[in-house]
Scaffold this motif. Structure first.
Motif, PDB file in Angstrom:
ATOM      1  N   TYR A  68       0.832  -1.199   0.000  1.00  0.00           N
ATOM      2  CA  TYR A  68       0.000   0.000   0.000  1.00  0.00           C
ATOM      3  C   TYR A  68       0.871   1.254   0.000  1.00  0.00           C
ATOM      4  CZ  TYR A  68      -3.654  -3.310   1.165  1.00  0.00           C
ATOM      5  OH  TYR A  68      -4.511  -4.374   1.144  1.00  0.00           O
ATOM      6  N   ALA A  69       0.227   2.398  -0.218  1.00  0.00           N
ATOM      7  CA  ALA A  69       0.955   3.670  -0.320  1.00  0.00           C
ATOM      8  C   ALA A  69       1.633   4.058   0.988  1.00  0.00           C
ATOM      9  CB  ALA A  69       0.000   4.775  -0.762  1.00  0.00           C
ATOM     10  N   ASP A  70       1.087   3.603   2.132  1.00  0.00           N
ATOM     11  CA  ASP A  70       1.680   3.953   3.422  1.00  0.00           C
ATOM     12  C   ASP A  70       2.690   2.900   3.887  1.00  0.00           C
ATOM     13  OD1 ASP A  70      -0.129   1.958   3.859  1.00  0.00           O
ATOM     14  OD2 ASP A  70      -1.167   2.955   5.516  1.00  0.00           O
ATOM     15  N   ASP A  71       3.262   2.140   2.956  1.00  0.00           N
ATOM     16  CA  ASP A  71       4.300   1.131   3.184  1.00  0.00           C
ATOM     17  C   ASP A  71       3.813  -0.096   3.952  1.00  0.00           C
ATOM     18  OD1 ASP A  71       6.126   2.538   1.758  1.00  0.00           O
ATOM     19  OD2 ASP A  71       7.255   3.288   3.479  1.00  0.00           O
ATOM     20  N   ARG A  72       2.503  -0.236   4.127  1.00  0.00           N
ATOM     21  CA  ARG A  72       1.991  -1.474   4.716  1.00  0.00           C
ATOM     22  C   ARG A  72       2.056  -2.561   3.663  1.00  0.00           C
ATOM     23  NH1 ARG A  72      -3.186  -1.932   5.804  1.00  0.00           N
ATOM     24  NH2 ARG A  72      -3.732  -0.250   4.395  1.00  0.00           N
ATOM     25  N   MET A  73       2.158  -3.808   4.135  1.00  0.00           N
ATOM     26  CA  MET A  73       2.262  -4.945   3.240  1.00  0.00           C
ATOM     27  C   MET A  73       1.345  -6.042   3.776  1.00  0.00           C
ATOM     28  SD  MET A  73       5.891  -6.671   2.095  1.00  0.00           S
ATOM     29  CE  MET A  73       6.498  -6.433   3.722  1.00  0.00           C
ATOM     30  N   THR A  74       0.590  -6.703   2.863  1.00  0.00           N
ATOM     31  CA  THR A  74      -0.265  -7.803   3.305  1.00  0.00           C
ATOM     32  C   THR A  74       0.041  -9.050   2.490  1.00  0.00           C
ATOM     33  OG1 THR A  74      -2.056  -7.215   1.785  1.00  0.00           O
ATOM     34  CG2 THR A  74      -2.151  -6.277   4.004  1.00  0.00           C
ATOM     35  N   TRP A  75      -0.108 -10.193   3.162  1.00  0.00           N
ATOM     36  CA  TRP A  75       0.061 -11.510   2.549  1.00  0.00           C
ATOM     37  C   TRP A  75      -1.294 -12.197   2.651  1.00  0.00           C
ATOM     38  CZ3 TRP A  75       3.911 -14.485   0.324  1.00  0.00           C
ATOM     39  CH2 TRP A  75       3.682 -15.850   0.250  1.00  0.00           C
ATOM     40  N   ASN A  76      -1.988 -12.344   1.546  1.00  0.00           N
ATOM     41  CA  ASN A  76      -3.326 -12.944   1.509  1.00  0.00           C
ATOM     42  C   ASN A  76      -4.269 -12.291   2.513  1.00  0.00           C
ATOM     43  OD1 ASN A  76      -2.502 -14.729  -0.469  1.00  0.00           O
ATOM     44  ND2 ASN A  76      -2.016 -16.350   0.976  1.00  0.00           N
ATOM     45  N   GLY A  77      -4.160 -10.973   2.670  1.00  0.00           N
ATOM     46  CA  GLY A  77      -5.032 -10.228   3.574  1.00  0.00           C
ATOM     47  C   GLY A  77      -4.494 -10.063   4.981  1.00  0.00           C
ATOM     48  N   THR A  78      -3.447 -10.791   5.353  1.00  0.00           N
ATOM     49  CA  THR A  78      -2.842 -10.683   6.683  1.00  0.00           C
ATOM     50  C   THR A  78      -1.672  -9.719   6.608  1.00  0.00           C
ATOM     51  OG1 THR A  78      -3.389 -13.003   7.072  1.00  0.00           O
ATOM     52  CG2 THR A  78      -1.809 -11.984   8.563  1.00  0.00           C
ATOM     53  N   GLU A  79      -1.660  -8.765   7.527  1.00  0.00           N
ATOM     54  CA  GLU A  79      -0.599  -7.761   7.489  1.00  0.00           C
ATOM     55  C   GLU A  79       0.740  -8.373   7.887  1.00  0.00           C
ATOM     56  OE1 GLU A  79       0.127  -3.165   8.775  1.00  0.00           O
ATOM     57  OE2 GLU A  79      -1.866  -4.036   8.702  1.00  0.00           O
ATOM     58  N   ILE A  80       1.790  -7.964   7.149  1.00  0.00           N
ATOM     59  CA  ILE A  80       3.152  -8.427   7.401  1.00  0.00           C
ATOM     60  C   ILE A  80       3.920  -7.278   8.022  1.00  0.00           C
ATOM     61  CG2 ILE A  80       5.271  -9.263   6.347  1.00  0.00           C
ATOM     62  CD1 ILE A  80       3.594 -10.435   4.123  1.00  0.00           C
TER      63      ILE A  80
END
Length: 142
Positions: A68-80
């Protein structure tokens, strides 16, 4: 119109007339070319044999990474939380047979540095089935 019967001294012409012979040879050449069968290039392919029972459809597992734009990352909907956690997920999926596809979808507003880091982690993990999702966002940019 004058006809020549030989040389000026009155002797008959002793040279062979080559024109009819060349015509006959050209006709024979054309006939030989037409009678040669056209060569067909064939590639031998082992086709599957028809079986009575249909093969069960295999629905391969797919994993999806979204940045995402705010540097969040998800793996199959779960945040990493970190790149180490992503590497653990990738190592776990390499053990699955057949290897699941990895869909990579960065947001159009995501920072390039973050996307580059994640791609480096994916490359180091040795994943072979990687696909980029969401390229249609960039179609009108260029």
């Amino acid at each position: 119109m004058a006809m020549s019967g030989g040389r000026d001294d009155g002797s008959p012409m002793m040279d062979l007339n080559m024109t009819p012979m060349i015509d006959v040879l050209l006709v024979l050449l054309i006939l030989f070319i037409m009678t040669i069968p056209a060569q067909t290039h064939a590639v031998k392919v082992d086709l599957p044999v028809n079986s009575k029972s249909p093969a069960p459809p295999v629905e391969p597992q797919k994993n999806k990474i979204i940045i995402y734009a705010d540097d969040r990352m998800t793996w199959n909907g779960t945040e990493i939380a970190s790149d180490d956690q992503l590497a653990q997920y990738l190592e776990a999926t390499k053990q699955i047979v057949p290897e699941p596809e990895l869909h990579f979808q960065p947001s159009p507003d995501a920072r390039y540095e973050k996307v580059d880091k994640v791609l480096a982690v994916i490359k180091r993990s040795g994943i072979t089935k990687l696909g980029f999702i969401g390229n249609e966002y960039y179609a009108n940019e260029f």
